[in-house]
Design a protein around this motif. Structure first.
Motif, PDB file in Angstrom:
ATOM      1  N   TRP A  58      -3.850  14.933  -9.017  1.00  0.00           N
ATOM      2  CA  TRP A  58      -5.069  14.798  -9.815  1.00  0.00           C
ATOM      3  C   TRP A  58      -4.842  13.943 -11.068  1.00  0.00           C
ATOM      4  CZ3 TRP A  58     -10.116  15.422  -9.415  1.00  0.00           C
ATOM      5  CH2 TRP A  58     -10.894  15.484 -10.561  1.00  0.00           C
ATOM      6  N   VAL A  59      -3.739  14.178 -11.755  1.00  0.00           N
ATOM      7  CA  VAL A  59      -3.492  13.503 -13.039  1.00  0.00           C
ATOM      8  C   VAL A  59      -2.790  12.166 -12.852  1.00  0.00           C
ATOM      9  CG1 VAL A  59      -2.338  13.692 -15.276  1.00  0.00           C
ATOM     10  CG2 VAL A  59      -3.401  15.712 -14.245  1.00  0.00           C
ATOM     11  N   HIS A  60      -1.796  12.116 -11.971  1.00  0.00           N
ATOM     12  CA  HIS A  60      -0.973  10.912 -11.843  1.00  0.00           C
ATOM     13  C   HIS A  60      -1.254  10.118 -10.558  1.00  0.00           C
ATOM     14  CE1 HIS A  60       1.264  12.422 -15.270  1.00  0.00           C
ATOM     15  NE2 HIS A  60       1.530  13.557 -14.620  1.00  0.00           N
ATOM     16  N   ARG A  61      -2.192  10.583  -9.766  1.00  0.00           N
ATOM     17  CA  ARG A  61      -2.577   9.894  -8.530  1.00  0.00           C
ATOM     18  C   ARG A  61      -1.399   9.714  -7.571  1.00  0.00           C
ATOM     19  NH1 ARG A  61      -6.467  11.171 -10.851  1.00  0.00           N
ATOM     20  NH2 ARG A  61      -8.359   9.994 -11.285  1.00  0.00           N
ATOM     21  N   LEU A  62      -0.545  10.730  -7.491  1.00  0.00           N
ATOM     22  CA  LEU A  62       0.595  10.671  -6.576  1.00  0.00           C
ATOM     23  C   LEU A  62       0.513  11.819  -5.586  1.00  0.00           C
ATOM     24  CD1 LEU A  62       3.392   9.609  -5.638  1.00  0.00           C
ATOM     25  CD2 LEU A  62       4.423  11.192  -7.294  1.00  0.00           C
TER      26      LEU A  62
ATOM     27  N   MET B 128       2.248   3.392 -17.093  1.00  0.00           N
ATOM     28  CA  MET B 128       2.313   3.815 -15.700  1.00  0.00           C
ATOM     29  C   MET B 128       0.948   4.216 -15.173  1.00  0.00           C
ATOM     30  SD  MET B 128       5.906   5.973 -15.824  1.00  0.00           S
ATOM     31  CE  MET B 128       5.744   6.539 -14.138  1.00  0.00           C
ATOM     32  N   ALA B 129       0.108   4.774 -16.043  1.00  0.00           N
ATOM     33  CA  ALA B 129      -1.243   5.148 -15.622  1.00  0.00           C
ATOM     34  C   ALA B 129      -2.107   3.911 -15.399  1.00  0.00           C
ATOM     35  CB  ALA B 129      -1.873   6.069 -16.661  1.00  0.00           C
ATOM     36  N   GLN B 130      -2.020   2.938 -16.313  1.00  0.00           N
ATOM     37  CA  GLN B 130      -2.835   1.730 -16.194  1.00  0.00           C
ATOM     38  C   GLN B 130      -2.429   0.864 -15.006  1.00  0.00           C
ATOM     39  OE1 GLN B 130      -2.547  -0.244 -19.986  1.00  0.00           O
ATOM     40  NE2 GLN B 130      -3.972   1.164 -21.006  1.00  0.00           N
ATOM     41  N   GLU B 131      -1.112   0.787 -14.749  1.00  0.00           N
ATOM     42  CA  GLU B 131      -0.607  -0.059 -13.681  1.00  0.00           C
ATOM     43  C   GLU B 131      -0.452   0.681 -12.350  1.00  0.00           C
ATOM     44  OE1 GLU B 131      -0.256  -3.238 -14.076  1.00  0.00           O
ATOM     45  OE2 GLU B 131      -0.670  -3.204 -16.248  1.00  0.00           O
ATOM     46  N   SER B 132      -0.834   1.956 -12.323  1.00  0.00           N
ATOM     47  CA  SER B 132      -0.677   2.782 -11.114  1.00  0.00           C
ATOM     48  C   SER B 132       0.778   2.778 -10.629  1.00  0.00           C
ATOM     49  CB  SER B 132      -1.618   2.288  -9.997  1.00  0.00           C
ATOM     50  OG  SER B 132      -2.968   2.374 -10.406  1.00  0.00           O
ATOM     51  N   HIS B 133       1.682   2.959 -11.566  1.00  0.00           N
ATOM     52  CA  HIS B 133       3.112   2.937 -11.268  1.00  0.00           C
ATOM     53  C   HIS B 133       3.718   4.341 -11.127  1.00  0.00           C
ATOM     54  CE1 HIS B 133       4.149  -1.454 -12.609  1.00  0.00           C
ATOM     55  NE2 HIS B 133       3.314  -1.391 -11.589  1.00  0.00           N
ATOM     56  N   CYS B 134       2.881   5.356 -11.024  1.00  0.00           N
ATOM     57  CA  CYS B 134       3.384   6.711 -10.826  1.00  0.00           C
ATOM     58  C   CYS B 134       3.707   6.913  -9.349  1.00  0.00           C
ATOM     59  CB  CYS B 134       2.370   7.749 -11.307  1.00  0.00           C
ATOM     60  SG  CYS B 134       2.124   7.757 -13.085  1.00  0.00           S
ATOM     61  N   GLY B 135       4.834   6.389  -8.945  1.00  0.00           N
ATOM     62  CA  GLY B 135       5.262   6.498  -7.554  1.00  0.00           C
ATOM     63  C   GLY B 135       6.663   7.059  -7.467  1.00  0.00           C
ATOM     64  N   VAL B 136       7.310   6.801  -6.340  1.00  0.00           N
ATOM     65  CA  VAL B 136       8.670   7.315  -6.145  1.00  0.00           C
ATOM     66  C   VAL B 136       9.713   6.211  -6.279  1.00  0.00           C
ATOM     67  CG1 VAL B 136       7.904   9.209  -4.686  1.00  0.00           C
ATOM     68  CG2 VAL B 136       8.513   7.022  -3.626  1.00  0.00           C
ATOM     69  N   GLY B 137       9.276   5.003  -6.634  1.00  0.00           N
ATOM     70  CA  GLY B 137      10.225   3.929  -6.846  1.00  0.00           C
ATOM     71  C   GLY B 137      10.694   3.292  -5.550  1.00  0.00           C
ATOM     72  N   SER B 138      11.448   2.217  -5.706  1.00  0.00           N
ATOM     73  CA  SER B 138      11.972   1.495  -4.552  1.00  0.00           C
ATOM     74  C   SER B 138      13.249   2.146  -4.057  1.00  0.00           C
ATOM     75  CB  SER B 138      12.246   0.036  -4.939  1.00  0.00           C
ATOM     76  OG  SER B 138      12.878  -0.658  -3.896  1.00  0.00           O
ATOM     77  N   LYS B 139      13.442   2.148  -2.742  1.00  0.00           N
ATOM     78  CA  LYS B 139      14.614   2.783  -2.155  1.00  0.00           C
ATOM     79  C   LYS B 139      15.893   2.146  -2.661  1.00  0.00           C
ATOM     80  CE  LYS B 139      16.703   4.182   2.240  1.00  0.00           C
ATOM     81  NZ  LYS B 139      16.581   4.193   3.713  1.00  0.00           N
ATOM     82  N   VAL B 140      15.879   0.853  -2.926  1.00  0.00           N
ATOM     83  CA  VAL B 140      17.091   0.184  -3.394  1.00  0.00           C
ATOM     84  C   VAL B 140      17.520   0.714  -4.765  1.00  0.00           C
ATOM     85  CG1 VAL B 140      15.873  -1.697  -4.564  1.00  0.00           C
ATOM     86  CG2 VAL B 140      18.167  -2.089  -3.654  1.00  0.00           C
ATOM     87  N   ASN B 141      16.594   1.306  -5.511  1.00  0.00           N
ATOM     88  CA  ASN B 141      16.914   1.838  -6.834  1.00  0.00           C
ATOM     89  C   ASN B 141      17.413   3.277  -6.777  1.00  0.00           C
ATOM     90  OD1 ASN B 141      16.161  -0.539  -8.177  1.00  0.00           O
ATOM     91  ND2 ASN B 141      14.023   0.073  -8.265  1.00  0.00           N
ATOM     92  N   TRP B 142      16.796   4.111  -5.922  1.00  0.00           N
ATOM     93  CA  TRP B 142      17.175   5.527  -5.921  1.00  0.00           C
ATOM     94  C   TRP B 142      18.168   5.913  -4.836  1.00  0.00           C
ATOM     95  CZ3 TRP B 142      16.104   7.463  -1.245  1.00  0.00           C
ATOM     96  CH2 TRP B 142      14.962   7.067  -0.553  1.00  0.00           C
ATOM     97  N   ASP B 143      18.379   5.058  -3.848  1.00  0.00           N
ATOM     98  CA  ASP B 143      19.285   5.420  -2.754  1.00  0.00           C
ATOM     99  C   ASP B 143      20.738   5.120  -3.148  1.00  0.00           C
ATOM    100  OD1 ASP B 143      20.110   6.401  -0.356  1.00  0.00           O
ATOM    101  OD2 ASP B 143      19.614   4.614   0.805  1.00  0.00           O
ATOM    102  N   LYS B 144      21.238   5.878  -4.142  1.00  0.00           N
ATOM    103  CA  LYS B 144      22.595   5.709  -4.636  1.00  0.00           C
ATOM    104  C   LYS B 144      23.279   7.080  -4.705  1.00  0.00           C
ATOM    105  CE  LYS B 144      21.324   1.746  -7.528  1.00  0.00           C
ATOM    106  NZ  LYS B 144      21.272   1.207  -8.910  1.00  0.00           N
ATOM    107  N   PRO B 145      24.592   7.129  -4.518  1.00  0.00           N
ATOM    108  CA  PRO B 145      25.294   8.428  -4.522  1.00  0.00           C
ATOM    109  C   PRO B 145      25.138   9.207  -5.820  1.00  0.00           C
ATOM    110  CG  PRO B 145      26.712   6.703  -3.635  1.00  0.00           C
ATOM    111  CD  PRO B 145      25.501   6.008  -4.191  1.00  0.00           C
ATOM    112  N   GLU B 146      24.975   8.502  -6.937  1.00  0.00           N
ATOM    113  CA  GLU B 146      24.906   9.201  -8.220  1.00  0.00           C
ATOM    114  C   GLU B 146      23.694  10.114  -8.317  1.00  0.00           C
ATOM    115  OE1 GLU B 146      23.360   6.440 -11.503  1.00  0.00           O
ATOM    116  OE2 GLU B 146      24.109   5.060  -9.974  1.00  0.00           O
ATOM    117  N   PHE B 147      22.647   9.821  -7.525  1.00  0.00           N
ATOM    118  CA  PHE B 147      21.436  10.630  -7.598  1.00  0.00           C
ATOM    119  C   PHE B 147      21.492  11.852  -6.687  1.00  0.00           C
ATOM    120  CE2 PHE B 147      19.803   6.354  -8.848  1.00  0.00           C
ATOM    121  CZ  PHE B 147      19.589   6.679 -10.169  1.00  0.00           C
ATOM    122  N   PHE B 148      22.641  12.113  -6.083  1.00  0.00           N
ATOM    123  CA  PHE B 148      22.829  13.397  -5.408  1.00  0.00           C
ATOM    124  C   PHE B 148      22.952  14.531  -6.427  1.00  0.00           C
ATOM    125  CE2 PHE B 148      24.454  11.259  -1.411  1.00  0.00           C
ATOM    126  CZ  PHE B 148      23.461  11.785  -0.607  1.00  0.00           C
ATOM    127  N   PHE B 149      23.349  14.194  -7.652  1.00  0.00           N
ATOM    128  CA  PHE B 149      23.643  15.202  -8.663  1.00  0.00           C
ATOM    129  C   PHE B 149      22.420  15.408  -9.556  1.00  0.00           C
ATOM    130  CE2 PHE B 149      27.498  12.901  -7.545  1.00  0.00           C
ATOM    131  CZ  PHE B 149      28.289  13.944  -7.102  1.00  0.00           C
TER     132      PHE B 149
END
Length: 451
Positions: free
Chosen positions: A329-333, A380-401
């Motif tokens: 409702w708030v972030h359109r995600l 982020m609200a104006q640009e509709s950037h409230c998403g989950v990001g690109s896989k190339v950015n979050w698909d890294k071992p450091e984000f397991f923690f």
């Protein structure tokens, strides 16, 4: 033992320390002895100065290792003791020995400690001052984009954020220094590590090697591409250490400490012949006759965290369903729709990535840096950037923690979406089928080699 009352009200107060110059962790500062004209250069001569105070003036400073900004502390008391005797501020003690350890009767010593309200207030102010300086430096290091430094291992020059430099060390060379959001005085830390490497010293065990290739091979094989957490010299580079004080045990903490001591003593309570432990004897409740169940009053697992923080703002949802409705409702995600193609571990990476981006005031989609949280949320609200990001950015071992401590969202991710039954299917070959395959392969090989 006697304790003298502090001097009259015309003496300087601990507030005077606010006017003193700021001291960086490793700045060379000239400190004059509290009672004589000897001068010591801190931090190099710290131990010599403390030894001089004890041997020549019989003054002991209590809990000196826990004093924040020791240089400011000594400068403040130096002014006080130039005009007053030790007895006016210190606890007087009589011991039967000289400073060198030889026996003597009723030798007088002085203890400067935080029993004195003035000393206690001074220590607290210095702790607040050190924390304030560290937080300012920490915020600067997280946002400063003028950083530039050559890699410790290769010739690559990393420019931009210090976080990018630390990411490079981990991604390319598997050197684990620490998370950028938990480090402070990063430049000094990197210089210290670089100096050790140039001296061919292992960063973890601190052994010295004959050449750089041997050192690198040792660190790789032994898993020593990290700093030693037991070395106190690294404490000042971790932000959590700047807010630590003497722990005041609460009744609940005392209860848990007692339970841990009882658990640690199991080996001494074991039967000498069988090695077994009589748990009814050693772990029964004091008010129990052995027929009742254990005390489960501390058990608070309700299946789901009491509150779950939103990925993009400070809103706390009562449960995961309510939180997803809020984000929709708030972030359109639509969180379920955005992560429906991801497995559990990928969703964990997404959540930790989003947590880091928001904490570092970066847009999760375009990675644009902002100075204030409100500006980031507005963008982020104006640009509709409230998403989950690109896989190339979050698909890294450091984000397991987990990025955020006790992140309730990670506890409910397993039920967040129905996994695709065809996704990440692992084909398992039974032992019978594998044995038949081996027999067929052997038969074909014999046929091919028949004369």
């Amino acid at each position: 033992m006697e304790h003298a009352v502090a001097a009259s009200g015309e003496d300087s107060s601990p507030e005077e320390i606010k006017c003193s110059p700021q001291l960086k962790p490793t700045s060379n500062t000239a400190i004059k002895c509290l009672k004589c004209d000897k001068v010591y250069i801190f931090p190099a001569d710290k131990d010599d100065c403390l030894a001089h105070l004890y041997l020549d003036h019989r003054l002991v400073i209590a809990d000196v290792e826990d004093i924040a900004l020791l240089e400011d502390y000594l400068q403040y008391w130096g002014k006080e003791f130039q005009a007053h005797e030790f007895e006016q501020y210190c606890t007087t003690m009589f011991l039967d020995q000289l400073p060198d350890g030889k026996y003597a009767k009723n030798e007088k010593y002085y203890l400067l400690c935080d029993i004195l309200p003035q000393d206690y207030e001074l220590r607290q102010r210095l702790k607040e001052k050190r924390l304030s300086e560290a937080l300012k430096r920490h915020q600067f290091e997280l946002t400063d984009r003028n950083f530039s430094k050559e890699c410790l291992f290769c010739r690559t020059i990393i420019k931009g954020l210090r976080a990018d430099y630390l990411d490079h060390l981990f991604d390319k060379h598997f050197l684990l220094v620490g998370k950028p959001e938990k480090l402070v005085y990063v430049d000094e830390l990197l210089d210290h590590l670089e100096e050790n490497l140039n001296r061919l010293v292992c960063l973890y065990c601190e052994k010295i090697f004959r050449d750089r290739p041997t050192l690198k091979e040792h660190m790789r094989k032994k898993g020593h591409k990290r700093i030693n957490p037991n070395r106190r010299e690294y404490d000042k580079y971790f932000l959590i250490n700047y807010n630590r004080g003497p722990a005041v045990p609460t009744p609940r903490k005392q209860h848990h400490q007692k339970r841990r001591r009882e658990t640690a003593s199991v080996s001494t309570c074991a039967d000498q012949e069988t090695g077994s432990v009589d748990f009814d004897k050693h772990f029964a409740r004091p008010d129990s006759d052995g027929e009742h169940d254990s005390d489960w009053s501390d058990w608070a697992a309700d299946g789901e965290p009491s509150a779950i923080k939103c990925l993009f703002c400070g809103h706390l949802g009562d449960n995961f369903v309510a939180l997803k409705e809020h984000m929709s409702w708030v972030h359109r995600l639509d969180f379920d729709k955005a992560t429906c193609s991801l497995n559990f571990y990928q969703r964990v990476k997404v959540v930790n990535y989003l947590r880091r981006q928001m904490c570092m005031l970066r847009c999760v989609t375009c990675d644009l840096q902002f100075d204030e949280q409100e500006l980031l949320v507005e963008h982020m609200a104006q640009e509709s950037h409230c998403g989950v990001g690109s896989k190339v950015n979050w698909d890294k071992p450091e984000f397991f923690f987990p990025y955020m401590e006790n992140d309730g969202l990670l506890c409910v991710l397993d039920d967040s979406a129905d996994d695709d039954p065809e996704a990440d299917v692992v084909r398992i070959i039974s032992e019978d089928s594998l044995a038949q395959i081996n027999k067929d392969a052997e038969r074909l090989s014999l046929e091919n080699f028949k004369l």
